[in-house]
Every structure is written in C-alpha cells, then in structure tokens.
Design a protein around this motif. Sequence first.
Motif, mmCIF file in Angstrom:
data_model
loop_
_atom_site.group_PDB
_atom_site.id
_atom_site.type_symbol
_atom_site.label_atom_id
_atom_site.label_comp_id
_atom_site.label_asym_id
_atom_site.label_seq_id
_atom_site.Cartn_x
_atom_site.Cartn_y
_atom_site.Cartn_z
ATOM 1 N N ARG A 167 0.835 -1.213 0.000
ATOM 2 C CA ARG A 167 0.000 0.000 0.000
ATOM 3 C C ARG A 167 0.869 1.262 0.000
ATOM 4 N NH1 ARG A 167 -5.728 -0.124 2.793
ATOM 5 N NH2 ARG A 167 -6.424 -2.182 2.158
ATOM 6 N N LEU A 168 1.927 1.247 0.803
ATOM 7 C CA LEU A 168 2.820 2.408 0.825
ATOM 8 C C LEU A 168 3.497 2.607 -0.530
ATOM 9 C CD1 LEU A 168 4.451 2.383 4.356
ATOM 10 C CD2 LEU A 168 3.199 4.256 3.295
ATOM 11 N N SER A 169 3.908 1.530 -1.145
ATOM 12 C CA SER A 169 4.541 1.623 -2.456
ATOM 13 C C SER A 169 3.580 2.232 -3.479
ATOM 14 C CB SER A 169 4.992 0.234 -2.903
ATOM 15 O OG SER A 169 5.528 0.283 -4.191
ATOM 16 N N ARG A 170 2.354 1.769 -3.467
ATOM 17 C CA ARG A 170 1.343 2.303 -4.395
ATOM 18 C C ARG A 170 1.011 3.755 -4.070
ATOM 19 N NH1 ARG A 170 -2.474 -3.089 -4.472
ATOM 20 N NH2 ARG A 170 -1.114 -4.298 -5.838
ATOM 21 N N THR A 171 0.942 4.069 -2.790
ATOM 22 C CA THR A 171 0.639 5.443 -2.375
ATOM 23 C C THR A 171 1.757 6.380 -2.807
ATOM 24 O OG1 THR A 171 -0.668 4.650 -0.498
ATOM 25 C CG2 THR A 171 0.082 6.933 -0.414
ATOM 26 N N LYS A 172 3.008 5.944 -2.661
ATOM 27 C CA LYS A 172 4.132 6.777 -3.095
ATOM 28 C C LYS A 172 4.084 6.994 -4.605
ATOM 29 C CE LYS A 172 7.353 4.311 -1.291
ATOM 30 N NZ LYS A 172 8.646 3.764 -0.864
ATOM 31 N N ALA A 173 3.740 5.949 -5.362
ATOM 32 C CA ALA A 173 3.626 6.088 -6.818
ATOM 33 C C ALA A 173 2.499 7.063 -7.168
ATOM 34 C CB ALA A 173 3.381 4.726 -7.457
ATOM 35 N N SER A 174 1.409 6.979 -6.444
ATOM 36 C CA SER A 174 0.291 7.905 -6.668
ATOM 37 C C SER A 174 0.692 9.334 -6.323
ATOM 38 C CB SER A 174 -0.921 7.502 -5.832
ATOM 39 O OG SER A 174 -1.429 6.258 -6.229
ATOM 40 N N LEU A 175 1.434 9.494 -5.235
ATOM 41 C CA LEU A 175 1.905 10.818 -4.839
ATOM 42 C C LEU A 175 2.803 11.399 -5.924
ATOM 43 C CD1 LEU A 175 2.338 13.169 -2.868
ATOM 44 C CD2 LEU A 175 4.123 11.790 -1.761
ATOM 45 N N LYS A 176 3.701 10.590 -6.435
ATOM 46 C CA LYS A 176 4.613 11.052 -7.483
ATOM 47 C C LYS A 176 3.821 11.521 -8.707
ATOM 48 C CE LYS A 176 8.605 9.606 -10.186
ATOM 49 N NZ LYS A 176 9.595 8.559 -10.437
ATOM 50 N N SER A 177 2.857 10.743 -9.113
ATOM 51 C CA SER A 177 2.020 11.104 -10.258
ATOM 52 C C SER A 177 1.210 12.364 -9.967
ATOM 53 C CB SER A 177 1.082 9.944 -10.587
ATOM 54 O OG SER A 177 0.162 10.299 -11.575
ATOM 55 N N PHE A 178 0.650 12.444 -8.772
ATOM 56 C CA PHE A 178 -0.138 13.599 -8.341
ATOM 57 C C PHE A 178 0.705 14.864 -8.417
ATOM 58 C CE2 PHE A 178 -1.783 16.452 -5.084
ATOM 59 C CZ PHE A 178 -3.156 16.398 -5.256
ATOM 60 N N LEU A 179 1.941 14.791 -7.914
ATOM 61 C CA LEU A 179 2.815 15.958 -7.918
ATOM 62 C C LEU A 179 3.264 16.344 -9.334
ATOM 63 C CD1 LEU A 179 4.990 15.177 -4.756
ATOM 64 C CD2 LEU A 179 3.142 16.866 -4.975
ATOM 65 N N GLU A 180 3.544 15.340 -10.154
ATOM 66 C CA GLU A 180 3.971 15.617 -11.530
ATOM 67 C C GLU A 180 2.864 16.341 -12.303
ATOM 68 O OE1 GLU A 180 5.161 11.723 -12.836
ATOM 69 O OE2 GLU A 180 7.253 12.050 -12.246
ATOM 70 N N LYS A 181 1.597 15.954 -12.052
ATOM 71 C CA LYS A 181 0.467 16.609 -12.742
ATOM 72 C C LYS A 181 0.348 18.075 -12.314
ATOM 73 C CE LYS A 181 -2.274 12.446 -13.371
ATOM 74 N NZ LYS A 181 -3.418 11.662 -12.889
ATOM 75 N N ARG A 182 0.885 18.417 -11.172
ATOM 76 C CA ARG A 182 0.835 19.795 -10.683
ATOM 77 C C ARG A 182 2.135 20.551 -10.991
ATOM 78 N NH1 ARG A 182 -2.759 16.891 -9.013
ATOM 79 N NH2 ARG A 182 -4.709 17.596 -8.113
ATOM 80 N N GLY A 183 2.979 19.931 -11.798
ATOM 81 C CA GLY A 183 4.183 20.616 -12.247
ATOM 82 C C GLY A 183 5.363 20.556 -11.301
ATOM 83 N N VAL A 184 5.283 19.679 -10.297
ATOM 84 C CA VAL A 184 6.387 19.544 -9.359
ATOM 85 C C VAL A 184 7.400 18.604 -9.979
ATOM 86 C CG1 VAL A 184 7.090 18.750 -7.060
ATOM 87 C CG2 VAL A 184 4.904 19.947 -7.361
ATOM 88 N N THR A 185 8.647 19.044 -10.064
ATOM 89 C CA THR A 185 9.721 18.220 -10.599
ATOM 90 C C THR A 185 10.074 17.154 -9.571
ATOM 91 O OG1 THR A 185 10.586 20.136 -11.771
ATOM 92 C CG2 THR A 185 12.054 18.228 -11.537
ATOM 93 N N VAL A 186 10.002 15.921 -10.015
ATOM 94 C CA VAL A 186 10.263 14.798 -9.107
ATOM 95 C C VAL A 186 11.525 14.090 -9.537
ATOM 96 C CG1 VAL A 186 9.322 12.678 -8.166
ATOM 97 C CG2 VAL A 186 7.807 14.556 -8.715
#
Length: 186
Positions: A167-186
Amino acid sequence: MNDGEIIDLFFERSENAIIELSNKYGPVCMKVAMNILNNNHPDAEECVNDAYLGVWNAIPPQRPKSLLAFVCRIVRNVSINRYKHNSTYKRKGNYDLCIEELEDCIASNHSAEDEIAESQLSSYIDEFLDTLSKVNRMIFVRRFWYMDSYEDISEASGLKENTVRVRLSRTKASLKSFLEKRGVTV
C-alpha cells in the motif's frame, strides 16, 4: 482532562499543564521520539522533555487547534535535530530510511526560491492526503510523519506487514504522479 482544559492550564502558567500534557500524550510523544532516535531511550526522554519546555514557551501566546499535533510537531523537530547531531558519523537509522523512501517522490530543495516552492509542495501533499482512504492516509502518516516501523503500522491497521508495504509503495507512486500533474519536478 480534555485538550482545552490543558491549554487553559498553560495560559494560567500552572505547572500542572506539563503534568497533564505528559499524562495524556506522553506515550505518543515518546513513541515519536523513539522512532526517530532508533529506540535510544535516554535521548528520546530528553527530547520529549525539551518539547514540553517548547510547548510551555509557545502557549501562550499560541492556542493550538490540536494539542496532540502541536506537541508531536515539536517532539518531532527536537528529535530530528538530536538525530542529526547523533548520527553525524554513524550508520543510517529509521529516520533516514523513511526519508529515503520518499526521495523518489519528492525532490530535495535547497535554494531560496525553492523555500516558496516547498510551501506549495506542502499544500499539494495535504491535498493528496485528502484523496486517500482513511486507512491509506493513516499508513502514510504513521510511516512518514511518526516514522513508525512497518511492523507497528501492521499492528495498528490490522493488515499484514507485506500489505502495508505494498500500500505504501502504491501510495508513493500515486503521490509522485499527483505531484507531476501539478508541475512539481520529481
């Protein structure tokens, strides 16, 4: 005693404020400090006591909405500072491991301009946490705010340890995608 009454004791400058705070939230504060300080009890105890002094100095004038969040933030900050001091030349501990787990989701910011971006990043993370289920939010916060072990999170959530990791792994992947959609460089 409820939080409002404890806060009132701080405003009255009553020494009972610290006693009541310790009685109500002492175990949680120790857990946060112990998680960050790799179960170093003497240092954790000192950090919690330093945090109580910090609460004493902050209330008044501040009147926190959530006393638990307020005191845990202070405990966490004091403990992280102690951890950094203690681990200058030592092996990595639980705090480093938790931070490293998030490194692939959140870029490290060091310039003055990035200070402003950091505030926006914090807002995005809060927004992201609001999209999670109650269980996934609890798992994420316990791991990356309270620095709880997978085993502790497993016990608290009633899920198997491997399920917590997935769940944490999936949540981190979702967070990364969420941030990228908002223009945050990851």
